[in-house]
Scaffold this motif. Structure first.
Motif, PDB file in Angstrom:
ATOM      1  N   GLU A  25       0.833  -1.194   0.000  1.00  0.00           N
ATOM      2  CA  GLU A  25       0.000   0.000   0.000  1.00  0.00           C
ATOM      3  C   GLU A  25       0.876   1.257   0.000  1.00  0.00           C
ATOM      4  OE1 GLU A  25      -3.318   0.038  -0.344  1.00  0.00           O
ATOM      5  OE2 GLU A  25      -3.073  -2.135  -0.579  1.00  0.00           O
ATOM      6  N   PRO A  26       0.444   2.299  -0.688  1.00  0.00           N
ATOM      7  CA  PRO A  26       1.216   3.549  -0.677  1.00  0.00           C
ATOM      8  C   PRO A  26       1.175   4.208   0.689  1.00  0.00           C
ATOM      9  CG  PRO A  26      -0.893   3.881  -1.771  1.00  0.00           C
ATOM     10  CD  PRO A  26      -0.778   2.406  -1.511  1.00  0.00           C
ATOM     11  N   GLY A  27       2.291   4.823   1.058  1.00  0.00           N
ATOM     12  CA  GLY A  27       2.346   5.544   2.321  1.00  0.00           C
ATOM     13  C   GLY A  27       1.762   6.936   2.189  1.00  0.00           C
ATOM     14  N   ALA A  28       1.869   7.705   3.251  1.00  0.00           N
ATOM     15  CA  ALA A  28       1.371   9.076   3.242  1.00  0.00           C
ATOM     16  C   ALA A  28       2.043   9.871   2.121  1.00  0.00           C
ATOM     17  CB  ALA A  28       1.637   9.733   4.588  1.00  0.00           C
ATOM     18  N   GLY A  29       1.233  10.572   1.331  1.00  0.00           N
ATOM     19  CA  GLY A  29       1.771  11.391   0.254  1.00  0.00           C
ATOM     20  C   GLY A  29       2.227  10.607  -0.960  1.00  0.00           C
ATOM     21  N   GLN A  30       1.875   9.324  -1.015  1.00  0.00           N
ATOM     22  CA  GLN A  30       2.304   8.476  -2.129  1.00  0.00           C
ATOM     23  C   GLN A  30       1.108   7.952  -2.915  1.00  0.00           C
ATOM     24  OE1 GLN A  30       4.628   5.431  -0.099  1.00  0.00           O
ATOM     25  NE2 GLN A  30       6.529   6.560  -0.469  1.00  0.00           N
ATOM     26  N   VAL A  31       1.404   7.422  -4.107  1.00  0.00           N
ATOM     27  CA  VAL A  31       0.395   6.736  -4.918  1.00  0.00           C
ATOM     28  C   VAL A  31       0.985   5.414  -5.386  1.00  0.00           C
ATOM     29  CG1 VAL A  31      -0.648   8.894  -5.709  1.00  0.00           C
ATOM     30  CG2 VAL A  31       1.134   7.814  -7.094  1.00  0.00           C
ATOM     31  N   ARG A  32       0.101   4.467  -5.650  1.00  0.00           N
ATOM     32  CA  ARG A  32       0.538   3.217  -6.288  1.00  0.00           C
ATOM     33  C   ARG A  32       0.095   3.251  -7.738  1.00  0.00           C
ATOM     34  NH1 ARG A  32      -1.843  -0.859  -3.316  1.00  0.00           N
ATOM     35  NH2 ARG A  32      -3.453  -1.303  -4.874  1.00  0.00           N
ATOM     36  N   ILE A  33       1.035   2.999  -8.633  1.00  0.00           N
ATOM     37  CA  ILE A  33       0.796   3.094 -10.070  1.00  0.00           C
ATOM     38  C   ILE A  33       0.837   1.699 -10.686  1.00  0.00           C
ATOM     39  CG2 ILE A  33       1.705   3.985 -12.254  1.00  0.00           C
ATOM     40  CD1 ILE A  33       2.937   6.302 -10.620  1.00  0.00           C
ATOM     41  N   VAL A  65       8.508   6.328 -16.590  1.00  0.00           N
ATOM     42  CA  VAL A  65       7.406   5.450 -16.204  1.00  0.00           C
ATOM     43  C   VAL A  65       6.056   6.092 -16.487  1.00  0.00           C
ATOM     44  CG1 VAL A  65       6.549   3.955 -14.365  1.00  0.00           C
ATOM     45  CG2 VAL A  65       8.920   4.785 -14.274  1.00  0.00           C
ATOM     46  N   VAL A  66       5.175   5.342 -17.133  1.00  0.00           N
ATOM     47  CA  VAL A  66       3.809   5.794 -17.367  1.00  0.00           C
ATOM     48  C   VAL A  66       2.852   4.687 -16.931  1.00  0.00           C
ATOM     49  CG1 VAL A  66       2.093   6.529 -19.063  1.00  0.00           C
ATOM     50  CG2 VAL A  66       4.470   7.264 -19.300  1.00  0.00           C
ATOM     51  N   GLY A  67       1.832   5.065 -16.192  1.00  0.00           N
ATOM     52  CA  GLY A  67       0.835   4.099 -15.754  1.00  0.00           C
ATOM     53  C   GLY A  67      -0.375   4.798 -15.179  1.00  0.00           C
ATOM     54  N   ARG A  68      -1.257   4.010 -14.561  1.00  0.00           N
ATOM     55  CA  ARG A  68      -2.489   4.568 -13.995  1.00  0.00           C
ATOM     56  C   ARG A  68      -2.504   4.380 -12.480  1.00  0.00           C
ATOM     57  NH1 ARG A  68      -5.950   6.058 -18.007  1.00  0.00           N
ATOM     58  NH2 ARG A  68      -5.394   5.236 -20.070  1.00  0.00           N
ATOM     59  N   ILE A  69      -2.959   5.398 -11.794  1.00  0.00           N
ATOM     60  CA  ILE A  69      -3.033   5.350 -10.335  1.00  0.00           C
ATOM     61  C   ILE A  69      -4.106   4.341  -9.927  1.00  0.00           C
ATOM     62  CG2 ILE A  69      -3.610   6.644  -8.257  1.00  0.00           C
ATOM     63  CD1 ILE A  69      -2.573   9.159  -9.655  1.00  0.00           C
ATOM     64  N   GLU A  70      -3.714   3.408  -9.044  1.00  0.00           N
ATOM     65  CA  GLU A  70      -4.704   2.442  -8.563  1.00  0.00           C
ATOM     66  C   GLU A  70      -4.907   2.516  -7.054  1.00  0.00           C
ATOM     67  OE1 GLU A  70      -3.491  -1.488  -9.695  1.00  0.00           O
ATOM     68  OE2 GLU A  70      -2.067  -1.669  -8.041  1.00  0.00           O
ATOM     69  N   ALA A  71      -4.102   3.304  -6.352  1.00  0.00           N
ATOM     70  CA  ALA A  71      -4.313   3.486  -4.913  1.00  0.00           C
ATOM     71  C   ALA A  71      -3.681   4.801  -4.483  1.00  0.00           C
ATOM     72  CB  ALA A  71      -3.713   2.331  -4.115  1.00  0.00           C
ATOM     73  N   LEU A  72      -4.329   5.486  -3.534  1.00  0.00           N
ATOM     74  CA  LEU A  72      -3.852   6.760  -3.012  1.00  0.00           C
ATOM     75  C   LEU A  72      -3.474   6.613  -1.548  1.00  0.00           C
ATOM     76  CD1 LEU A  72      -6.677   9.097  -4.392  1.00  0.00           C
ATOM     77  CD2 LEU A  72      -4.443   8.681  -5.443  1.00  0.00           C
ATOM     78  N   GLY A  73      -2.321   7.177  -1.191  1.00  0.00           N
ATOM     79  CA  GLY A  73      -1.935   7.227   0.209  1.00  0.00           C
ATOM     80  C   GLY A  73      -2.663   8.358   0.912  1.00  0.00           C
ATOM     81  N   SER A  74      -2.573   8.390   2.225  1.00  0.00           N
ATOM     82  CA  SER A  74      -3.237   9.443   2.982  1.00  0.00           C
ATOM     83  C   SER A  74      -2.655  10.810   2.622  1.00  0.00           C
ATOM     84  CB  SER A  74      -3.074   9.191   4.484  1.00  0.00           C
ATOM     85  OG  SER A  74      -1.699   9.223   4.850  1.00  0.00           O
ATOM     86  N   GLY A  75      -3.517  11.800   2.590  1.00  0.00           N
ATOM     87  CA  GLY A  75      -3.084  13.162   2.311  1.00  0.00           C
ATOM     88  C   GLY A  75      -2.980  13.497   0.841  1.00  0.00           C
ATOM     89  N   VAL A  76      -3.261  12.553  -0.044  1.00  0.00           N
ATOM     90  CA  VAL A  76      -3.185  12.822  -1.478  1.00  0.00           C
ATOM     91  C   VAL A  76      -4.570  13.236  -1.967  1.00  0.00           C
ATOM     92  CG1 VAL A  76      -2.686  11.886  -3.763  1.00  0.00           C
ATOM     93  CG2 VAL A  76      -1.310  11.175  -1.790  1.00  0.00           C
ATOM     94  N   ARG A  84      -3.995   8.695 -15.542  1.00  0.00           N
ATOM     95  CA  ARG A  84      -2.727   8.264 -16.141  1.00  0.00           C
ATOM     96  C   ARG A  84      -1.646   9.297 -15.828  1.00  0.00           C
ATOM     97  NH1 ARG A  84      -0.999   7.355 -22.115  1.00  0.00           N
ATOM     98  NH2 ARG A  84      -2.441   9.086 -22.410  1.00  0.00           N
ATOM     99  N   VAL A  85      -0.544   8.838 -15.275  1.00  0.00           N
ATOM    100  CA  VAL A  85       0.514   9.729 -14.809  1.00  0.00           C
ATOM    101  C   VAL A  85       1.876   9.186 -15.205  1.00  0.00           C
ATOM    102  CG1 VAL A  85      -0.850  10.584 -12.853  1.00  0.00           C
ATOM    103  CG2 VAL A  85       0.631   8.580 -12.553  1.00  0.00           C
ATOM    104  N   GLY A  86       2.866  10.036 -15.085  1.00  0.00           N
ATOM    105  CA  GLY A  86       4.235   9.647 -15.395  1.00  0.00           C
ATOM    106  C   GLY A  86       5.181  10.010 -14.263  1.00  0.00           C
ATOM    107  N   VAL A  87       6.286   9.273 -14.190  1.00  0.00           N
ATOM    108  CA  VAL A  87       7.326   9.512 -13.186  1.00  0.00           C
ATOM    109  C   VAL A  87       8.665   9.587 -13.905  1.00  0.00           C
ATOM    110  CG1 VAL A  87       8.356   8.759 -11.015  1.00  0.00           C
ATOM    111  CG2 VAL A  87       6.002   8.087 -11.575  1.00  0.00           C
ATOM    112  N   GLY A  88       9.434  10.644 -13.641  1.00  0.00           N
ATOM    113  CA  GLY A  88      10.747  10.793 -14.240  1.00  0.00           C
ATOM    114  C   GLY A  88      11.863  10.435 -13.277  1.00  0.00           C
ATOM    115  N   LEU A  89      13.081  10.869 -13.589  1.00  0.00           N
ATOM    116  CA  LEU A  89      14.261  10.512 -12.791  1.00  0.00           C
ATOM    117  C   LEU A  89      14.197  11.119 -11.395  1.00  0.00           C
ATOM    118  CD1 LEU A  89      17.089   9.188 -12.674  1.00  0.00           C
ATOM    119  CD2 LEU A  89      18.016  11.372 -13.480  1.00  0.00           C
TER     120      LEU A  89
END
Length: 349
Positions: A25-33, A65-76, A84-89
């Motif tokens: 599970e994603p932590g606070a301020g995180q997302v799972r993609i 990285v490109v994918g879709r958010i499937e879980a939100l951490g607290s505070g998000v 659909r979101v992306g993550v860089g270096l």
């Protein structure tokens, strides 16, 4: 929900292996993609070869990285499930070091670095900091968007932050993973674009990408040709050869800039004369922030800039990495997952 996912991790220097990991599970301020696509970048070699100081193995590489958010951490609150979101270096900053306090988060001294300090995108699932993700436009497929989160933003930001004006002469050294995007961006930004490559076989490609002029460095002195054209206001050095980069300073116009994007293993040797007499400069440029990734993606949609890619399934990450390192990719390798395959099919309907 699936309880495990496939990931490709560096288990030992030079060894990439497919493993099953438990979904967390994603932590606070995180997302799972749920990852759909991840580009393979030359920078990944530092992870694969255990070259980063303090790197702890096993580690999952990947920072395009490109994918879709499937879980939100607290505070998000900004992001939504299914987006659909992306993550860089650079995927997060500490917020307290001096560069961060001065607003220069890209040069954070203790960054969250995808595939280095945290697991990256060679996987079906990735945990990311919500502050470090970017929105992906509907007009871009996940496979096309992925390389734009590193190679794209690196070349785009270097050009738009160089103090250039429309019509300026801009050269791009190297027609590879970075350079083929640099040529497109330079042309679409309204610069007189010169591509520098080695061999006549690259001339047609360079001009198809948008170059007004092609210089074959195997035959001609690139710096001398640029000076005959009036000198370049900026040169993007993308091919990782210090021996090839150094002499290009002499091809710059007065106050021109050599901007180093590719990181060579050999030293860049410089002649001080053109630096001092003419106020020329040389400096490096590194990626950008998440909002600048969104700028890059938006401009790419607006001006139809696209990476040239080859795709392979996630399970063939070792093959994709080897092809990239051997210089056989034309021009960016992208790993796609089963989620990405189904999403792209849906996207294309």
């Amino acid at each position: 929900m699936q309880r495990t996912y496939k990931a490709v991790e560096v288990s030992a220097p030079g060894v990439l292996r497919v493993v099953e990991r438990p979904v967390s599970e994603p932590g606070a301020g995180q997302v799972r993609i749920r990852v759909e696509a991840c580009g393979v970048c030359h920078t990944d070699a530092a992870t694969v070869m255990d070259a980063y100081p303090g790197l702890k193995l096993p580690r999952v590489p990947g920072h395009e990285v490109v994918g879709r958010i499937e879980a939100l951490g607290s505070g998000v609150s900004k992001w939504k499930i299914g987006q659909r979101v992306g993550v860089g270096l650079i995927a997060g900053e500490d917020g307290v070091c001096e560069p961060c306090r001065r607003g220069d988060t890209v040069n954070c001294q203790n960054p969250v670095t995808s595939g280095v300090t945290v697991d990256g995108g060679y996987a079906e699932v990735m945990i990311a900091e919500a502050r470090g993700i970017a929105s992906i436009p509907d007009e871009l497929s996940s496979a096309d968007a992925a390389p734009l989160l590193c190679a794209g933003i690196t070349t785009y930001n270097a050009l738009r932050n160089a103090g250039l004006r429309g019509g300026d002469l801009v050269a791009v050294q190297g027609i590879g993973g970075l350079g083929h995007l640099g040529v497109q961006f330079a042309r679409q930004m309204g610069f007189r674009t010169v591509a520098i490559g080695r061999g006549r076989d690259k001339e047609k490609l360079a001009k198809d990408l948008g170059a007004h002029v092609y210089i074959d460095s195997a035959v001609d002195d690139a710096a001398a040709v640029l000076q005959r054209m009036g000198g370049a206001r900026a040169i993007l050095a993308t091919a990782p050869s210090g021996d090839a980069m150094g002499p290009l300073v002499s091809g710059l116009a007065v106050r021109g800039k050599l901007i180093v994007l590719g990181v060579p293993n050999d030293q860049i040797r410089l002649n001080a004369f053109p630096l001092v007499f003419g106020g020329r400069s040389i400096y490096g440029s590194l990626t950008g922030t998440p909002i600048e990734s969104e700028d890059t993606l938006a401009f790419s949609v607006l001006q139809n800039v696209r990476p040239m890619i080859e795709t392979l399934p996630l399970e063939q990450a070792a093959d994709a990495y080897a092809r990239m390192m051997q210089g056989k990719a034309r021009f960016r390798m992208v790993l796609v997952t089963k989620s990405g395959d189904s999403s792209e099919a849906q996207f294309q309907k």
